[in-house]
Design a protein around this motif. Structure first.
Motif, PDB file in Angstrom:
ATOM      1  N   UNK A  57      27.061  -6.865  -3.889  1.00 59.38           N
ATOM      2  CA  UNK A  57      26.169  -7.926  -3.973  1.00 59.38           C
ATOM      3  C   UNK A  57      27.088  -8.971  -4.069  1.00 59.38           C
ATOM      4  N   UNK A  58      28.436  -9.223  -4.558  1.00 57.24           N
ATOM      5  CA  UNK A  58      29.128 -10.214  -4.361  1.00 57.24           C
ATOM      6  C   UNK A  58      29.497 -10.564  -3.217  1.00 57.24           C
ATOM      7  N   UNK A  59      29.876  -9.632  -2.258  1.00 58.85           N
ATOM      8  CA  UNK A  59      30.211  -9.943  -0.803  1.00 58.85           C
ATOM      9  C   UNK A  59      28.619 -10.348  -0.179  1.00 58.85           C
ATOM     10  N   UNK A  87      18.136 -13.525   4.480  1.00 59.01           N
ATOM     11  CA  UNK A  87      17.742 -14.064   3.358  1.00 59.01           C
ATOM     12  C   UNK A  87      18.828 -13.656   2.450  1.00 59.01           C
ATOM     13  N   UNK A  88      19.462 -14.905   1.813  1.00 59.56           N
ATOM     14  CA  UNK A  88      20.544 -14.906   0.880  1.00 59.56           C
ATOM     15  C   UNK A  88      20.227 -14.238  -0.430  1.00 59.56           C
ATOM     16  N   UNK A  89      21.276 -13.458  -0.726  1.00 59.01           N
ATOM     17  CA  UNK A  89      21.376 -12.757  -2.166  1.00 59.01           C
ATOM     18  C   UNK A  89      21.976 -13.446  -3.085  1.00 59.01           C
ATOM     19  N   UNK A  90      21.145 -13.728  -4.316  1.00 62.01           N
ATOM     20  CA  UNK A  90      21.680 -14.555  -5.374  1.00 62.01           C
ATOM     21  C   UNK A  90      22.349 -13.850  -6.410  1.00 62.01           C
ATOM     22  N   UNK A  91      21.956 -12.636  -7.060  1.00 64.80           N
ATOM     23  CA  UNK A  91      22.590 -11.707  -8.011  1.00 64.80           C
ATOM     24  C   UNK A  91      21.783 -10.493  -8.131  1.00 64.80           C
ATOM     25  N   UNK A 139      17.436  -7.268  -7.803  1.00 65.32           N
ATOM     26  CA  UNK A 139      17.921  -8.032  -6.996  1.00 65.32           C
ATOM     27  C   UNK A 139      17.398  -9.201  -6.660  1.00 65.32           C
ATOM     28  N   UNK A 140      17.817 -10.231  -6.952  1.00 66.02           N
ATOM     29  CA  UNK A 140      17.289 -11.750  -6.759  1.00 66.02           C
ATOM     30  C   UNK A 140      17.764 -12.303  -5.492  1.00 66.02           C
ATOM     31  N   UNK A 141      16.546 -12.755  -4.575  1.00 65.13           N
ATOM     32  CA  UNK A 141      16.699 -13.406  -3.242  1.00 65.13           C
ATOM     33  C   UNK A 141      16.106 -14.788  -3.228  1.00 65.13           C
TER      34      UNK A 141
END
Length: 626
Positions: A299-301, A311-315, A329-331
């Motif tokens: 998830x960090x990568x 769509x970007x991953x936040x956390x 998982x937050x997008x």
């Protein structure tokens, strides 16, 4: 023609009164001073043949050089003596009499330079004027009338004047009987208030959108704004808050057929972040127990990867707020987005067309298909270059977020769920290419099961789409090989990539044009805010009349000039164009002057926009303490 005289050298023919002439309708009254009035025959003809036959008027002696009767005023030198008491010529016309036009004295000479030929003037024995005989005489000698008409024609070429028939001319000139018939009156223009409904009536396509964004863009942005701030319906039994996210609202159905991630059910929610207030998407994996915290390393990568088609991953975090062990998982949130499956593959309900219930054809357009292929290929290339694999190249995980704009969603979840499997990244990237080929085939055939009959599906693609698309599908669905990469796909669609690049630049230009039309809105809003701070302020510095005196009074009158105008019928003038024009001139501080009238209409001020701007800045500075 009451003020022209007969030349003394012309021959005069006197016609005796005839019994056939009708008597004048007006009664005759003998004047008391008739013995002191000079006979008009003496003034006009030099002699009176009725002098010795009972003419009651004064006849001076023949040797008198000045034929002026006693106690009679001397004629003016501006006109000949014979023209002082000449009869007034009135045309015989059934229309109402029209007053004679006022002609400058400088034009009297050339206008009335009539022919010096003989002409007849008919009088009865009492000196009454016979208008019928005069009208027939003028008809017999039209040369003077023609000269008169030519003169007025030279003054006004658009005038077609007939001095003996003015009824038609007065009708053409909108003559109302109160003005000079030789000069046309301007038609009265009734001012109608302009109807500016900027967001109601459709504008012509040829009209350039110079002041406001296009209706399509505005409506789409409003729909997105409405979806962003939509409140969740009651009775959903959702947690009020989880890990700093509140106001959860499901974005897909939670009943009936549900989609899975492998062996786990998944639900998508929209939620607001308590820290920044921005809406995000929470994808929840139900009943998942995390065995190792190291699973979040992927998830960090993914959170560091940025691409316009991903769509970007936040956390990511785990929670028990849903009364189970859930992975969340937050997008980033893209409102009004829909999946490619829902947009192009899902069977749509039939609609009535031409009176019949017909099924909708949903075959994707070739240009749209090429755009999707180029965008998804670009996203896959970026992910592979970062040493990751997409693993979700699926019609239910790729979102259509705009006009021909697609983004890959749900990235990183499979890496967490399958963390313990530890598969080779090169093999996963090869699987991405195969999944990409299946996606294109499903879009071309509008069927997720098209891969089950590959040969027939490829024949269908060849009939409906160009050969290049079929070649790409065949290449992507080949067996994994070290030489099989996404770069080879770009080599197979170079012309389409250039076209997609050109269309993206055109889209940027259009958006910049729309942005330019809205650029100055901030200045107008600041002016309106200053109006609100200054006008009708109840009290300032213990002065209840602060807003009614000094510079503030001018600002108040200008506000009435902009917003409180009425038309001639007393109705409010709701004219947005007038408001925008005045506020832009005020912001620029132009030197144009306007007249401001008080509400009681007892005083008015003539000021320029520059002076009004200085008054507003002075009042606002006084309020803000600067």
């Amino acid at each position: 023609m009451s003020f022209f005289s007969r030349p003394s050298s012309s021959a005069v023919k006197i016609v005796a009164p005839s019994s056939s002439h009708s008597e004048p309708s007006s009664p005759k009254f003998a004047r008391k001073d008739s013995t002191q009035r000079q006979c008009r025959n003496i003034m006009i003809y030099g002699s009176c043949k009725f002098q010795d036959k009972g003419c009651i008027y004064y006849h001076p002696p023949l040797d008198s050089s000045s034929p002026v009767p006693p106690d009679s005023p001397t004629p003016s030198a501006a006109l000949p003596a014979q023209a002082v008491n000449a009869p007034v010529f009135v045309p015989k016309n059934p229309a109402s009499p029209v007053p004679a036009p006022a002609v400058p004295s400088s034009h009297i000479g050339p206008i009335f330079a009539l022919s010096t030929g003989s002409s007849e003037y008919h009088y009865d024995e009492s000196g009454a004027y016979d208008s019928q005989a005069q009208q027939s005489d003028m008809s017999a000698n039209p040369e003077g009338v023609a000269n008169l008409a030519e003169h007025f024609q030279a003054l006004d070429p658009s005038m077609n004047m007939n001095p003996y028939d003015q009824v038609g001319d007065m009708h053409l000139m909108d003559y109302d009987g109160a003005m000079d018939p030789f000069y046309s009156t301007e038609g009265a223009f009734a001012h109608q208030p302009l109807d500016y409904h900027l967001y109601t009536h459709s504008r012509p396509e040829a009209l350039q959108q110079r002041y406001f964004i296009s209706d399509n863009v505005r409506e789409e942005l409003q729909r997105r704004s409405e979806a962003t701030y939509a409140a969740p319906p009651p009775g959903l039994n959702l947690p009020e808050e989880t890990q700093g996210y509140h106001s959860l609202m499901p974005l897909e159905s939670t009943i009936g057929e549900r989609r899975k991630f492998g062996n786990w059910y998944s639900t998508v929610y929209k939620a607001l972040n308590s820290q920044d207030g921005i809406a995000y998407v929470l994808r929840r994996i139900e009943n998942y127990r995390l065995n190792s915290q190291a699973a979040f390393s992927s998830i960090e990568s993914w959170s560091r990867l940025k691409h316009p088609n991903v769509i970007s991953v936040k956390e990511a975090f785990t929670t028990r707020a849903f009364n189970d062990n859930s992975l969340v998982v937050v997008y980033e949130y893209h409102p009004t987005a829909e999946t490619v499956f829902d947009a192009h593959i899902k069977t749509k309900a039939p609609q009535f067309q031409n009176g019949r219930l017909q099924a909708q054809t949903s075959r994707i357009a070739e240009r749209t298909l090429w755009s999707y292929i180029v965008q998804i290929a670009g996203a896959i290339k970026t992910v592979h270059d970062a040493g990751l694999a997409v693993r979700v190249v699926d019609p239910t995980k790729i979102l259509v977020t705009g006009n021909n704009r697609v983004r890959v969603s749900s990235c990183g979840i499979v890496d967490v769920l399958m963390f313990e499997a530890r598969q080779d990244i090169a093999m996963l990237q090869q699987e991405d290419l195969v999944m990409f080929g299946r996606l294109i085939l499903s879009l071309c055939c509008n069927n997720l099961g098209a891969v089950n009959n590959l040969q027939k599906s490829l024949e269908n693609v060849g009939r409906n789409y160009p050969q290049e698309i079929r070649n790409i599908i065949v290449y992507l669905m080949q067996k994994p090989s070290p030489l099989k990469t996404i770069r080879q796909v770009f080599d197979m669609m170079k012309p389409q990539m250039l076209q997609e690049f050109d269309e993206s630049l055109n889209a940027v230009d259009q958006l910049e044009s729309d942005l330019m039309s809205e650029l100055e809105n901030g200045r107008i809003v600041r002016l309106l805010c200053k109006f609100g701070f200054i006008d009708e302020r109840p009290e300032f510095a213990r002065d209840p009349r602060w807003s009614e005196t000094g510079d503030r009074y001018i600002v108040k009158l200008f506000r009435d000039y902009v917003f409180h105008q009425v038309d001639q019928n007393g109705q409010p003038v709701v004219n947005i164009s007038h408001v925008l024009t005045c506020l832009n001139k005020l912001d620029a501080g132009v030197d144009e002057r306007i007249m401001l009238v008080s509400r009681d209409e007892q005083s008015c001020l003539v000021v320029s926009y520059r002076e009004i701007k200085l008054c507003m800045e002075s009042a606002f500075s006084e309020l803000s303490g600067r």
